[in-house]
Design a protein around this motif. Structure first.
Motif, mmCIF file in Angstrom:
data_model
loop_
_atom_site.group_PDB
_atom_site.id
_atom_site.type_symbol
_atom_site.label_atom_id
_atom_site.label_comp_id
_atom_site.label_asym_id
_atom_site.label_seq_id
_atom_site.Cartn_x
_atom_site.Cartn_y
_atom_site.Cartn_z
ATOM 1 N N GLN A 229 -37.051 39.941 60.120
ATOM 2 C CA GLN A 229 -36.214 38.851 60.591
ATOM 3 C C GLN A 229 -35.835 39.068 62.055
ATOM 4 O OE1 GLN A 229 -35.498 36.073 58.780
ATOM 5 N NE2 GLN A 229 -36.891 36.979 57.280
ATOM 6 N N TRP A 230 -35.903 38.006 62.857
ATOM 7 C CA TRP A 230 -35.683 38.104 64.298
ATOM 8 C C TRP A 230 -34.330 38.720 64.638
ATOM 9 C CZ3 TRP A 230 -38.177 37.659 68.837
ATOM 10 C CH2 TRP A 230 -37.404 37.480 69.980
ATOM 11 N N THR A 231 -33.245 38.207 64.060
ATOM 12 C CA THR A 231 -31.912 38.682 64.438
ATOM 13 C C THR A 231 -31.715 40.144 64.061
ATOM 14 O OG1 THR A 231 -31.037 37.781 62.356
ATOM 15 C CG2 THR A 231 -30.835 36.410 64.337
ATOM 16 N N GLU A 232 -32.237 40.557 62.904
ATOM 17 C CA GLU A 232 -32.128 41.956 62.490
ATOM 18 C C GLU A 232 -32.960 42.856 63.393
ATOM 19 O OE1 GLU A 232 -33.053 42.454 58.397
ATOM 20 O OE2 GLU A 232 -31.714 40.856 57.733
ATOM 21 N N ILE A 234 -33.744 42.303 66.598
ATOM 22 C CA ILE A 234 -33.064 42.419 67.890
ATOM 23 C C ILE A 234 -31.880 43.377 67.774
ATOM 24 C CG2 ILE A 234 -31.764 41.179 69.656
ATOM 25 C CD1 ILE A 234 -34.789 40.666 69.682
ATOM 26 N N ALA A 235 -31.138 43.279 66.678
ATOM 27 C CA ALA A 235 -29.994 44.176 66.474
ATOM 28 C C ALA A 235 -30.463 45.627 66.420
ATOM 29 C CB ALA A 235 -29.256 43.803 65.191
ATOM 30 N N TYR A 236 -31.597 45.861 65.754
ATOM 31 C CA TYR A 236 -32.114 47.230 65.683
ATOM 32 C C TYR A 236 -32.564 47.704 67.064
ATOM 33 C CZ TYR A 236 -34.685 51.360 64.301
ATOM 34 O OH TYR A 236 -35.132 52.646 64.197
ATOM 35 N N HIS A 238 -31.175 46.977 69.890
ATOM 36 C CA HIS A 238 -29.947 47.405 70.566
ATOM 37 C C HIS A 238 -29.478 48.757 70.022
ATOM 38 C CE1 HIS A 238 -29.128 43.986 73.115
ATOM 39 N NE2 HIS A 238 -29.362 43.158 72.109
ATOM 40 N N GLU A 239 -29.642 48.963 68.720
ATOM 41 C CA GLU A 239 -29.253 50.235 68.113
ATOM 42 C C GLU A 239 -30.066 51.380 68.709
ATOM 43 O OE1 GLU A 239 -29.691 52.365 63.759
ATOM 44 O OE2 GLU A 239 -29.286 50.206 63.824
ATOM 45 N N ASP A 242 -28.911 52.147 72.226
ATOM 46 C CA ASP A 242 -27.658 52.904 72.212
ATOM 47 C C ASP A 242 -27.913 54.370 71.868
ATOM 48 O OD1 ASP A 242 -26.227 50.642 72.856
ATOM 49 O OD2 ASP A 242 -25.649 50.184 70.781
#
Length: 268
Positions: A229-232, A234-236, A238-239, A242
């Motif tokens: 999934q696109w949003t997941e 992208i969130a990963y 960023h993770e 970090d």
């Protein structure tokens, strides 16, 4: 450069390990008379070699000695134990693939010749791959009335559906240029150029920060194999960024060089 036999029987050194300069290591399958079929000694040898490379190698080249890259699991051997229950578990063929996939080093398959069944699995589990034009890659399992248990899923996850189906259903082999066209390998070169091409690629990759490489490898496997999934995804991403900021100074140093007008590794 050092060369180490990682697993040895009375008559063979099933796997050889060489540590090259710049954080590069080479694991060579060394059963040429058996087309580098993976008996228990060879599978355990890969595990030992990967352990020795952990924390030392940024890039690992996998290749074969002789005319074959790997003819898959040695089906003639039968049930053989190393005498070490934990090593037996880690040297099951599926477990060996996970050892490669989860290793922090970037793994490059240098496919020097025939790669059948489990040999093609090794190509798919490697992060990058270069094949000799003369290489022959295929899955003979359908001829035995079998679906290729590991090689089939690996191809289906990595290749276009019709390309994977061709390998699974026809038992026909493809050469290096076709493998490159299908995306099974990144590049195909004449056999005489394979070693230098693989070494050049390894040196380029090894010029980058080890922590950045290890976390980029994690992301390349997690997206889209585990996260589609696109949003997941992208969130990963960023993770991972970090994690790199907290674990390594390479990003800050690289930005500093960029702002000062200096070149970073990989910049033209």
């Amino acid at each position: 450069m050092t060369t180490t036999p990682t697993t040895q029987t009375d008559t063979e050194q099933a796997v050889l390990l060489e540590h090259l300069p710049s954080g590069i290591s080479r694991i060579t399958f060394n059963r040429p008379a058996k087309r580098n079929a993976m008996n228990r000694a060879a599978r355990a040898g890969i595990v030992h070699a990967l352990d020795e490379c952990r924390g030392r190698s940024k890039v690992i080249i996998l290749t074969g000695n002789g005319p074959a890259f790997c003819a898959g699991v040695d089906l003639k051997e039968g049930d053989v134990s190393t005498g070490d229950a934990e090593l037996d578990r880690r040297s099951e063929w599926a477990a060996v693939q996970e050892e490669i996939r989860s290793h922090p080093a970037i793994v490059i398959a240098a496919v020097n010749g025939t790669a059948l069944g489990g040999g093609s699995t090794l190509i798919n589990v490697a992060d990058l791959a270069i094949a000799a034009d003369e290489a022959q890659i295929g899955m003979p399992e359908i001829g035995f009335g079998l679906y290729p248990t590991l090689a089939g899923p690996a191809a289906q996850l990595r290749l276009q559906p019709k390309h994977a189906a061709w390998l699974v259903l026809t038992a026909e082999r493809i050469n290096g240029p076709t493998a490159a066209e299908w995306g099974l390998v990144n590049l195909s070169v004449p056999l005489k150029e394979l070693d230098s091409a693989a070494t050049d690629l390894a040196e380029r990759v090894a010029s980058f920060d080890a922590t950045a490489l290890a976390w980029s490898k994690k992301a390349l496997w997690k997206i889209p194999c585990e996260i589609s999934q696109w949003t997941e995804a992208i969130a990963y991403g960023h993770e991972v960024a970090d994690e790199l900021r907290s674990r390594s100074t390479a990003l800050a140093e690289g930005l500093g060089r960029f702002r000062a007008g200096e070149r970073n590794p990989g910049q033209g």
